[in-house]
Scaffold this motif. Structure first.
Motif, short mmCIF file in Angstrom:
data_model
loop_
_atom_site.label_atom_id
_atom_site.label_comp_id
_atom_site.label_asym_id
_atom_site.label_seq_id
_atom_site.Cartn_x
_atom_site.Cartn_y
_atom_site.Cartn_z
N GLY A 41 47.34 42.03 43.43
CA GLY A 41 47.89 43.38 43.37
C GLY A 41 48.42 43.75 44.74
O GLY A 41 47.65 43.95 45.68
N VAL A 42 49.74 43.79 44.86
CA VAL A 42 50.39 44.09 46.14
C VAL A 42 50.37 45.58 46.40
O VAL A 42 50.07 46.04 47.50
CB VAL A 42 51.83 43.54 46.15
N ASP A 43 50.72 46.36 45.39
CA ASP A 43 50.61 47.81 45.43
C ASP A 43 50.38 48.27 43.99
O ASP A 43 50.14 47.44 43.12
CB ASP A 43 51.82 48.48 46.09
N HIS A 44 50.43 49.56 43.73
CA HIS A 44 50.08 50.06 42.39
C HIS A 44 51.06 49.62 41.31
O HIS A 44 50.72 49.67 40.13
CB HIS A 44 49.98 51.59 42.40
N ALA A 45 52.25 49.19 41.69
CA ALA A 45 53.25 48.81 40.70
C ALA A 45 53.72 47.37 40.83
O ALA A 45 54.51 46.91 40.01
CB ALA A 45 54.46 49.74 40.82
N THR A 46 53.26 46.63 41.83
CA THR A 46 53.74 45.27 42.07
C THR A 46 52.59 44.28 42.06
O THR A 46 51.59 44.48 42.74
CB THR A 46 54.46 45.17 43.44
N PHE A 47 52.78 43.22 41.28
CA PHE A 47 51.77 42.18 41.17
C PHE A 47 52.43 40.82 41.28
O PHE A 47 53.54 40.63 40.82
CB PHE A 47 51.04 42.27 39.82
N GLU A 48 51.72 39.89 41.92
CA GLU A 48 52.16 38.50 41.99
C GLU A 48 51.17 37.67 41.19
O GLU A 48 49.97 37.78 41.38
CB GLU A 48 52.21 38.01 43.43
N VAL A 49 51.70 36.85 40.30
CA VAL A 49 50.88 35.97 39.49
C VAL A 49 51.31 34.56 39.86
O VAL A 49 52.49 34.21 39.73
CB VAL A 49 51.08 36.24 37.98
N ALA A 50 50.36 33.75 40.34
CA ALA A 50 50.72 32.44 40.87
C ALA A 50 49.71 31.37 40.48
O ALA A 50 48.52 31.64 40.36
CB ALA A 50 50.80 32.51 42.40
N LEU A 51 50.21 30.15 40.33
CA LEU A 51 49.32 29.00 40.25
C LEU A 51 48.81 28.75 41.66
O LEU A 51 49.57 28.82 42.62
CB LEU A 51 50.08 27.77 39.76
N SER A 52 47.52 28.49 41.77
CA SER A 52 46.93 28.30 43.10
C SER A 52 45.92 27.16 43.08
O SER A 52 45.00 27.16 42.26
CB SER A 52 46.25 29.58 43.57
N SER A 53 46.09 26.23 44.00
CA SER A 53 45.14 25.13 44.12
C SER A 53 43.80 25.60 44.68
O SER A 53 42.82 24.87 44.63
CB SER A 53 45.73 24.01 44.98
N ASP A 54 43.76 26.82 45.21
CA ASP A 54 42.51 27.39 45.72
C ASP A 54 41.65 27.99 44.60
O ASP A 54 40.50 28.36 44.84
CB ASP A 54 42.81 28.48 46.76
N VAL A 55 42.21 28.09 43.41
CA VAL A 55 41.48 28.62 42.26
C VAL A 55 41.16 27.45 41.33
O VAL A 55 42.06 26.69 40.97
CB VAL A 55 42.32 29.68 41.51
N PRO A 56 39.90 27.28 40.96
CA PRO A 56 39.53 26.17 40.08
C PRO A 56 40.27 26.22 38.74
O PRO A 56 40.54 27.30 38.20
CB PRO A 56 38.02 26.34 39.87
N PHE A 57 40.57 25.03 38.22
CA PHE A 57 41.25 24.90 36.94
C PHE A 57 40.50 25.69 35.86
O PHE A 57 39.28 25.66 35.78
CB PHE A 57 41.32 23.42 36.53
N GLY A 58 41.27 26.43 35.05
CA GLY A 58 40.70 27.18 33.96
C GLY A 58 40.29 28.60 34.31
O GLY A 58 39.93 29.36 33.43
N LEU A 59 40.37 28.96 35.59
CA LEU A 59 39.97 30.30 36.01
C LEU A 59 41.18 31.13 36.43
O LEU A 59 42.19 30.61 36.87
CB LEU A 59 39.01 30.24 37.19
N THR A 60 41.02 32.44 36.30
CA THR A 60 41.99 33.40 36.82
C THR A 60 41.23 34.33 37.75
O THR A 60 40.25 34.94 37.34
CB THR A 60 42.64 34.20 35.68
N LEU A 61 41.67 34.41 38.99
CA LEU A 61 41.05 35.30 39.98
C LEU A 61 42.00 36.42 40.33
O LEU A 61 43.22 36.24 40.32
CB LEU A 61 40.67 34.52 41.23
N GLU A 62 41.43 37.55 40.69
CA GLU A 62 42.23 38.71 41.08
C GLU A 62 41.98 39.02 42.55
O GLU A 62 40.85 38.95 43.01
CB GLU A 62 41.87 39.91 40.23
N LEU A 63 43.06 39.37 43.25
CA LEU A 63 42.99 39.77 44.65
C LEU A 63 43.75 41.07 44.78
O LEU A 63 44.90 41.18 44.36
CB LEU A 63 43.62 38.69 45.53
N ASP A 64 43.11 42.08 45.33
CA ASP A 64 43.72 43.39 45.46
C ASP A 64 44.02 43.66 46.93
O ASP A 64 43.10 43.70 47.75
CB ASP A 64 42.76 44.45 44.91
N LEU A 65 45.30 43.82 47.27
CA LEU A 65 45.69 44.07 48.66
C LEU A 65 45.77 45.55 49.00
O LEU A 65 46.18 45.90 50.09
CB LEU A 65 47.04 43.40 48.94
N LEU A 66 45.39 46.41 48.07
CA LEU A 66 45.49 47.86 48.30
C LEU A 66 44.44 48.34 49.26
O LEU A 66 43.36 47.98 49.36
CB LEU A 66 45.39 48.61 46.98
#
Length: 66
Positions: A41-66
């Motif tokens: 979550g970059v701000d209240h209206a902008t989100f980036e959704v990305a494949l990440s090698s830092d996130v284990p396969f099969g999981l979805t993690l959320e990071l809030d930059l607000l």
């Protein structure tokens, strides 16, 4: 943090946010063979959704930059 494919979305309201995040995650999940998905979550209206090698396969993690 290592990201591969990334999609940035802009949302207008909470209902469309949830729908767009789910749809985008489903789209990226097709290409996730050995990594997970990071939703930032970059701000209240902008989100980036990305494949990440830092996130284990099969999981979805959320990071809030607000």
């Amino acid at each position: 943090m290592s990201t591969m494919s990334k999609i940035t979305i802009k949302v207008e309201d909470r209902a469309s946010r949830d729908h767009q995040l789910e749809r985008t995650s489903d789209l990226l999940r097709r290409d996730a063979s050995d990594c997970g998905i990071l939703v930032t979550g970059v701000d209240h209206a902008t989100f980036e959704v990305a494949l990440s090698s830092d996130v284990p396969f099969g999981l979805t993690l959320e990071l809030d930059l607000l």
